[in-house]
Design a protein around this motif. Sequence first.
Motif, PDB file in Angstrom:
ATOM      1  N   ILE A 103       1.201  -1.241   0.228  1.00 60.43           N
ATOM      2  CA  ILE A 103      -0.036  -0.300   0.002  1.00 60.43           C
ATOM      3  C   ILE A 103       0.867   0.932   0.285  1.00 60.43           C
ATOM      4  O   ILE A 103       2.175   1.388   0.767  1.00 60.43           O
ATOM      5  N   ASN A 104       0.894   2.165  -0.832  1.00 60.01           N
ATOM      6  CA  ASN A 104       1.000   3.825  -1.025  1.00 60.01           C
ATOM      7  C   ASN A 104       0.699   4.367   0.124  1.00 60.01           C
ATOM      8  O   ASN A 104      -0.138   4.724   0.859  1.00 60.01           O
ATOM      9  N   VAL A 105       1.509   4.441   0.694  1.00 62.74           N
ATOM     10  CA  VAL A 105       2.092   5.546   2.621  1.00 62.74           C
ATOM     11  C   VAL A 105       1.152   6.880   1.211  1.00 62.74           C
ATOM     12  O   VAL A 105       0.537   7.632   2.803  1.00 62.74           O
ATOM     13  N   ASN A 106       1.253   7.221   1.228  1.00 65.71           N
ATOM     14  CA  ASN A 106       1.035   8.714  -0.089  1.00 65.71           C
ATOM     15  C   ASN A 106      -0.702   7.738  -0.650  1.00 65.71           C
ATOM     16  O   ASN A 106      -1.114   9.146  -1.527  1.00 65.71           O
ATOM     17  N   SER A 107      -1.318   7.206  -0.286  1.00 66.63           N
ATOM     18  CA  SER A 107      -2.173   6.849  -1.395  1.00 66.63           C
ATOM     19  C   SER A 107      -3.348   7.796  -1.312  1.00 66.63           C
ATOM     20  O   SER A 107      -4.398   7.998  -2.298  1.00 66.63           O
ATOM     21  N   HIS A 121      -9.968   7.420  -2.097  1.00 67.58           N
ATOM     22  CA  HIS A 121      -8.049   6.491  -1.796  1.00 67.58           C
ATOM     23  C   HIS A 121      -9.512   4.985  -0.782  1.00 67.58           C
ATOM     24  O   HIS A 121      -9.444   3.878  -1.309  1.00 67.58           O
ATOM     25  N   SER A 130       1.987   3.121   9.052  1.00 67.77           N
ATOM     26  CA  SER A 130       1.811   4.305   8.507  1.00 67.77           C
ATOM     27  C   SER A 130       0.160   3.903   7.198  1.00 67.77           C
ATOM     28  O   SER A 130       0.421   5.111   6.304  1.00 67.77           O
ATOM     29  N   THR A 131       0.299   2.844   7.096  1.00 66.73           N
ATOM     30  CA  THR A 131      -0.880   2.536   6.174  1.00 66.73           C
ATOM     31  C   THR A 131      -1.989   1.276   6.537  1.00 66.73           C
ATOM     32  O   THR A 131      -2.637   1.355   6.306  1.00 66.73           O
ATOM     33  N   GLN A 152      -5.529   1.894   5.368  1.00 67.14           N
ATOM     34  CA  GLN A 152      -5.740   1.551   4.253  1.00 67.14           C
ATOM     35  C   GLN A 152      -6.010   0.227   4.751  1.00 67.14           C
ATOM     36  O   GLN A 152      -6.620  -0.489   3.427  1.00 67.14           O
ATOM     37  N   ARG A 153      -5.302  -0.562   4.840  1.00 70.57           N
ATOM     38  CA  ARG A 153      -5.073  -2.233   5.131  1.00 70.57           C
ATOM     39  C   ARG A 153      -6.111  -2.335   5.785  1.00 70.57           C
ATOM     40  O   ARG A 153      -6.836  -3.620   4.965  1.00 70.57           O
TER      41      ARG A 153
END
Length: 377
Positions: free
Chosen positions: A90-94, A101, A216-217, A220-221
């Motif tokens: 996963i992109n930390v800057n998503s 996102h 960091s994510t 999102q995760r």
Amino acid sequence: GDVYKRQYQRRVHGTLLIERSHFLRDSFEQLRTRTDLDLRGDVRIHYLDECCQDAGGLFKEWLTVLTGELLSPKLGLFVKTKTPQVAYIINVNSDKCCAKHLDYFYFCGQIFAKALFENVAIKAYLCKPLLKQLVGLKSSREDLKYIDTELWRSMEYLSANKIEGDVGNFTVTEIAPVGNKSITVELKKDGRNVAITEKNKAEFIDLACKYYLSNSTKTQRYTLAEGFFSLIPKEITQALDCDELELFLCGDSIISIEDWKANTRYAGNYNKDHQVVRWFWEVLSQLSGSELESFLHFCTGSNRVPAEGFAGLTSNNGKRSRFVVESREFKGNGTDFVVAHTCFNKVEVPEYRSVEEMRKAIKTIISTPICYQFSFE
């Protein structure tokens, strides 16, 4: 898993109306807003301005292409790991790359689960920490090597060697997606003013690993996992380990011609000893890995081999269905194409007069965009 799936078999819960030029947008918006769709049942795909009728093959193609769109750098949800064997993390800057996102991560979870649910192998090579979350395991420091090999080595070196001089403070640095500016992230309160020492280096390593592997994510995760488990109960995936989940989700990356031949039956005028059949396998055996993937995609709607090999191919009703090569009359008028019926894993192969005619026909398929390949369905 099979018992759970049988509860929903033969229930068609709707058709997605997709415009090829807005493939991702249409797929995302319809699944997000339509209340009549249940992804645990059968879903059909209809492409606007195309005459194709989906009997299961277009759906498999849709899953395959959609996975590529969701993992693409253009969308910005995922980035590739910095490892010899590349996977997706996963992109930390998503949030800076995609305004919706979190909605998209939920959507990703649904799509990955749907592929697993339908036994459609996709190219979703997720990094081990993500796979661990889906099978109910916690990540450890060792898992850092599956994200960034050099970063893992530096942590191991710091742990094993005595600190001499200034080696930094309790911060990590991220690169912003716009302008490539450095962003400093503190690992603890006032971390920029806390130097790493021999006494506190274990704490730094622990906090840094937790940041890269989890914190960091985290949002999102968990959102991706929420979408995934909306289709598949946790107890199903938690009976697997990471390698098993990856195999069931992504299939086998190696396409074995021998396995393909062993799980193929013939129809019409063909049998395993027919000259045209011999040419067919001869041409396939000379293709590169990527060319084989393209041809497999044309034949079955998926460019991956199921975890069980070609014996695991399924038809549109979810039942095992062996690959079929059926004869087709050769007319010699320029219309002698190989025709695919992806819902049944079947190809109709004209009775070509030479191996060169066979090779030319298959090479044409490989070089044809997917959207035109499926105009036969």
